[in-house]
Each structure stands twice: as structure tokens, then as C-alpha cells.
Design a protein around this motif. Structure first.
Motif, mmCIF file in Angstrom:
data_model
loop_
_atom_site.group_PDB
_atom_site.id
_atom_site.type_symbol
_atom_site.label_atom_id
_atom_site.label_comp_id
_atom_site.label_asym_id
_atom_site.label_seq_id
_atom_site.Cartn_x
_atom_site.Cartn_y
_atom_site.Cartn_z
ATOM 1 N N ASP A 246 3.502 -8.539 -8.380
ATOM 2 C CA ASP A 246 2.405 -7.638 -8.736
ATOM 3 C C ASP A 246 1.809 -7.048 -7.456
ATOM 4 O OD1 ASP A 246 -0.079 -6.495 -9.539
ATOM 5 O OD2 ASP A 246 -0.190 -7.872 -11.232
ATOM 6 N N TYR A 247 1.579 -5.749 -7.479
ATOM 7 C CA TYR A 247 1.022 -5.058 -6.309
ATOM 8 C C TYR A 247 -0.297 -5.687 -5.863
ATOM 9 C CZ TYR A 247 -1.261 -1.301 -3.672
ATOM 10 O OH TYR A 247 -1.931 -0.565 -2.725
ATOM 11 N N GLU A 248 -1.027 -6.268 -6.787
ATOM 12 C CA GLU A 248 -2.306 -6.906 -6.446
ATOM 13 C C GLU A 248 -2.117 -8.063 -5.455
ATOM 14 O OE1 GLU A 248 -5.335 -5.926 -7.324
ATOM 15 O OE2 GLU A 248 -4.439 -4.213 -8.362
ATOM 16 N N ARG A 249 -0.898 -8.552 -5.323
ATOM 17 C CA ARG A 249 -0.631 -9.672 -4.415
ATOM 18 C C ARG A 249 -0.194 -9.207 -3.023
ATOM 19 N NH1 ARG A 249 3.309 -13.811 -7.361
ATOM 20 N NH2 ARG A 249 2.972 -14.873 -5.377
ATOM 21 N N LEU A 250 -0.135 -7.893 -2.795
ATOM 22 C CA LEU A 250 0.361 -7.379 -1.515
ATOM 23 C C LEU A 250 -0.462 -7.870 -0.333
ATOM 24 C CD1 LEU A 250 2.192 -5.558 0.205
ATOM 25 C CD2 LEU A 250 0.655 -3.648 -0.320
ATOM 26 N N GLU A 251 -1.781 -7.722 -0.407
ATOM 27 C CA GLU A 251 -2.624 -8.108 0.730
ATOM 28 C C GLU A 251 -2.508 -9.598 1.032
ATOM 29 O OE1 GLU A 251 -6.476 -5.428 0.954
ATOM 30 O OE2 GLU A 251 -6.037 -5.938 -1.120
ATOM 31 N N GLU A 252 -2.457 -10.412 -0.022
ATOM 32 C CA GLU A 252 -2.305 -11.860 0.168
ATOM 33 C C GLU A 252 -0.967 -12.175 0.838
ATOM 34 O OE1 GLU A 252 -1.678 -15.884 -2.590
ATOM 35 O OE2 GLU A 252 -2.185 -13.961 -3.532
ATOM 36 N N PHE A 253 0.091 -11.508 0.390
ATOM 37 C CA PHE A 253 1.415 -11.732 0.974
ATOM 38 C C PHE A 253 1.423 -11.341 2.447
ATOM 39 C CE2 PHE A 253 5.702 -10.587 2.194
ATOM 40 C CZ PHE A 253 6.471 -11.595 1.637
ATOM 41 N N MET A 254 0.790 -10.222 2.762
ATOM 42 C CA MET A 254 0.766 -9.757 4.145
ATOM 43 C C MET A 254 -0.014 -10.719 5.041
ATOM 44 S SD MET A 254 2.580 -6.970 4.175
ATOM 45 C CE MET A 254 2.143 -6.269 5.751
ATOM 46 N N GLN A 255 -1.015 -11.348 4.503
ATOM 47 C CA GLN A 255 -1.787 -12.322 5.280
ATOM 48 C C GLN A 255 -0.971 -13.573 5.585
ATOM 49 O OE1 GLN A 255 -5.338 -13.063 3.004
ATOM 50 N NE2 GLN A 255 -6.198 -11.016 3.377
ATOM 51 N N ASP A 256 -0.088 -13.940 4.646
ATOM 52 C CA ASP A 256 0.657 -15.198 4.758
ATOM 53 C C ASP A 256 2.035 -15.042 5.403
ATOM 54 O OD1 ASP A 256 -1.471 -16.405 3.476
ATOM 55 O OD2 ASP A 256 -0.533 -16.362 1.487
ATOM 56 N N ASN A 257 2.489 -13.796 5.568
ATOM 57 C CA ASN A 257 3.841 -13.580 6.054
ATOM 58 C C ASN A 257 3.865 -12.496 7.136
ATOM 59 O OD1 ASN A 257 5.778 -15.075 3.947
ATOM 60 N ND2 ASN A 257 4.078 -14.139 2.825
ATOM 61 N N SER A 258 4.782 -12.656 8.067
ATOM 62 C CA SER A 258 4.980 -11.641 9.104
ATOM 63 C C SER A 258 5.933 -10.577 8.569
ATOM 64 C CB SER A 258 5.569 -12.293 10.360
ATOM 65 O OG SER A 258 5.887 -11.325 11.333
ATOM 66 N N VAL A 259 5.483 -9.333 8.570
ATOM 67 C CA VAL A 259 6.285 -8.219 8.064
ATOM 68 C C VAL A 259 6.340 -7.136 9.133
ATOM 69 C CG1 VAL A 259 6.518 -6.452 6.278
ATOM 70 C CG2 VAL A 259 5.621 -8.717 5.682
ATOM 71 N N ASP A 260 7.540 -6.661 9.427
ATOM 72 C CA ASP A 260 7.711 -5.636 10.462
ATOM 73 C C ASP A 260 7.639 -4.220 9.904
ATOM 74 O OD1 ASP A 260 8.407 -7.447 12.728
ATOM 75 O OD2 ASP A 260 10.074 -7.944 11.392
ATOM 76 N N ILE A 261 8.255 -4.000 8.735
ATOM 77 C CA ILE A 261 8.405 -2.656 8.190
ATOM 78 C C ILE A 261 7.950 -2.615 6.737
ATOM 79 C CG2 ILE A 261 10.065 -0.833 7.592
ATOM 80 C CD1 ILE A 261 11.823 -1.872 9.892
ATOM 81 N N GLY A 262 7.147 -1.619 6.418
ATOM 82 C CA GLY A 262 6.761 -1.369 5.040
ATOM 83 C C GLY A 262 7.503 -0.153 4.514
ATOM 84 N N ILE A 263 8.152 -0.293 3.373
ATOM 85 C CA ILE A 263 8.900 0.801 2.765
ATOM 86 C C ILE A 263 8.111 1.301 1.566
ATOM 87 C CG2 ILE A 263 11.081 1.497 1.716
ATOM 88 C CD1 ILE A 263 12.399 -0.851 3.156
ATOM 89 N N VAL A 264 7.728 2.573 1.597
ATOM 90 C CA VAL A 264 6.847 3.146 0.579
ATOM 91 C C VAL A 264 7.659 4.025 -0.355
ATOM 92 C CG1 VAL A 264 4.782 4.535 0.176
ATOM 93 C CG2 VAL A 264 4.924 3.070 2.209
ATOM 94 N N CYS A 265 7.758 3.606 -1.613
ATOM 95 C CA CYS A 265 8.504 4.352 -2.633
ATOM 96 C C CYS A 265 7.616 4.654 -3.828
ATOM 97 C CB CYS A 265 9.727 3.558 -3.080
ATOM 98 S SG CYS A 265 10.906 3.206 -1.777
ATOM 99 N N THR A 266 6.343 4.875 -3.575
ATOM 100 C CA THR A 266 5.380 5.161 -4.631
ATOM 101 C C THR A 266 5.262 6.676 -4.840
ATOM 102 O OG1 THR A 266 3.518 5.337 -3.107
ATOM 103 C CG2 THR A 266 4.082 3.136 -3.913
ATOM 104 N N ASN A 267 4.402 7.073 -5.778
ATOM 105 C CA ASN A 267 4.091 8.498 -5.895
ATOM 106 C C ASN A 267 3.134 8.887 -4.770
ATOM 107 O OD1 ASN A 267 1.372 7.872 -6.693
ATOM 108 N ND2 ASN A 267 2.053 7.617 -8.801
ATOM 109 N N LYS A 268 2.953 10.191 -4.592
ATOM 110 C CA LYS A 268 2.170 10.646 -3.437
ATOM 111 C C LYS A 268 0.698 10.268 -3.533
ATOM 112 C CE LYS A 268 1.326 15.370 -5.146
ATOM 113 N NZ LYS A 268 1.502 16.809 -4.825
ATOM 114 N N ASP A 269 0.189 10.114 -4.754
ATOM 115 C CA ASP A 269 -1.234 9.786 -4.909
ATOM 116 C C ASP A 269 -1.547 8.362 -4.465
ATOM 117 O OD1 ASP A 269 -1.776 12.320 -5.966
ATOM 118 O OD2 ASP A 269 -1.307 11.682 -8.012
#
Length: 216
Positions: free
Chosen positions: A134-157
Motif C-alpha cells: 500500500d502506498y501509505e506504507r512508502l514513508e515507513e519503508f523509506m525510514q527502515d530501508n536504504s533506497v538509492d533510486i525511486g522509479i515513478v510510474c504514477t499519473n502526472k497529478d
């Protein structure tokens, strides 16, 4: 070697093409190649090839050319492909899933560690054994894990909000497939892939070629 910050983006964008051709030559057990021979393969002039590579040091030898294995390794190092990168994908519709499959089978040091979406029909789906969260868990995941690259495949809004969260979570680069321009903090690299722009450019060249044929 010149200061990499002063090397033009056009040169950097040509390096992966050099690397790809060098990889093919290695598979054919070719040991060395001259700039003229490389020119015939790639389509750039020999002078352009030498100028591009001289930005990073003298890799060739007069009368010998380039050692293919050595040059391949040097370009890989320049591009940072001697390291591994952890990535997350936000937006797991058809495009997001295609990118996840591509990176999985390409196996080039780019590893998708998590995927996110807002669509309840996609949340819980497993793609290459990675669960869509769930997208609502993104911030929590980012806090707990090291991520180098974010891939954005959403709509423009949604894209800017997603990027803000990814950058706040510490990503060092954004690979953007959303059809919009983004604002990023200083120090975060951005690579836009605007599919519609590419398709529209193709349409231009198709029509230009047709017009040239009509004039003949």
C-alpha cells in the motif's frame, strides 16, 4: 581525467551505447578494436569516439587501439555500474510491472526492493516474488530501508508528491516515467523518460521522411 561535472550530458548519454557494443564484441571473443572499427559499428565518427573517451583518460594506444575488456570495465566504472543499486517502484500498473520484470531479468545490479500502489486490486500482488505494498506504507519503508533510486510510474497529478516522499526518504536518484516535469532538491539526480515525447518525435521523423520522398 576532466572534472566529471564539466563533461556534457551528451557524452554521458553515449557511454551506455559504447558499453553495449563492447559487451557484444566480448561475446564474440574480440580482444581489441580501433576507433575507426568502432566507428563503423556504432555510427559515431572515430574523432567523436576518441574525444568522448579522452574526457576520462587515455584508454587507447597508438597502433593498437582499445583493449575491449579494459575499456568495457572503465566505462562500467565511470557509469557507476560496478556497484549495486536498490530501487522502489511507485505505481504498479502495466508500465510499473513491465519495468519490474525488465530489471529482474536484466540482472545488472539494479534490484527492486519494494513496489507501491494505491489500487486495492494491485496491493498484495506479487511480481517476481516482490509484494505490491500500500502506498501509505512508502514513508515507513523509506525510514527502515536504504533506497538509492525511486522509479515513478504514477499519473502526472501524483508524481510530485511521490517524488517529495522519495527524496525525503533519502533516494539519490529519480527515474521518472510520469508525463510531467518535477522539482527535486539539490543533489538528487533525475532522469526523465517521457514516452509520449519520444513517440511524438518519431512521428515527426516519419512525416519528414515522407515529405522528402515526395520531393524526390
Amino acid at each position: 581525467m576532466k572534472d566529471n561535472a564539466k563533461i556534457s550530458s551528451a557524452v554521458i548519454k553515449r557511454l551506455p551505447r559504447y558499453r553495449r557494443y563492447l559487451s557484444d564484441l566480448q561475446k564474440k571473443n574480440v580482444d581489441r578494436i580501433s576507433s575507426n572499427e568502432l566507428s563503423n559499428l556504432i555510427g559515431y565518427t572515430a574523432s567523436q569516439i576518441r574525444q568522448d573517451l579522452n574526457n576520462f583518460g587515455g584508454f587507447g594506444q597508438q597502433g593498437y587501439g582499445y583493449n575491449i575488456q579494459s575499456l568495457y570495465n572503465e566505462i562500467s566504472s565511470i557509469l557507476g555500474l560496478d556497484k549495486d543499486y536498490k530501487m522502489v517502484i511507485v505505481g504498479t500498473g502495466n508500465l510499473g510491472q513491465a519495468i519490474a520484470n525488465y530489471t529482474h531479468y536484466y540482472k545488472s545490479g539494479f534490484m527492486v526492493s519494494a513496489m507501491f500502489d494505491v489500487n486495492p486490486k494491485l496491493i498484495g500482488l506479487r511480481i517476481n516474488d516482490i509484494e505490491v505494498l500500500d502506498y501509505e506504507r512508502l514513508e515507513e519503508f523509506m525510514q527502515d530501508n536504504s533506497v538509492d533510486i525511486g522509479i515513478v510510474c504514477t499519473n502526472k497529478d501524483s508524481a510530485q508528491e511521490v517524488v517529495d516522499k522519495l527524496c525525503a526518504g533519502g533516494v539519490r536518484g529519480i527515474w521518472n516515467f510520469a508525463p510531467t516535469d518535477l522539482q527535486l532538491p539539490e543533489g538528487v539526480a533525475l532522469e526523465n523518460v517521457h514516452l509520449s515525447d519520444s513517440l511524438h518525435s518519431l512521428a515527426y521523423y516519419i512525416n519528414r521522411n515522407s515529405q522528402m520522398k515526395d520531393q524526390d
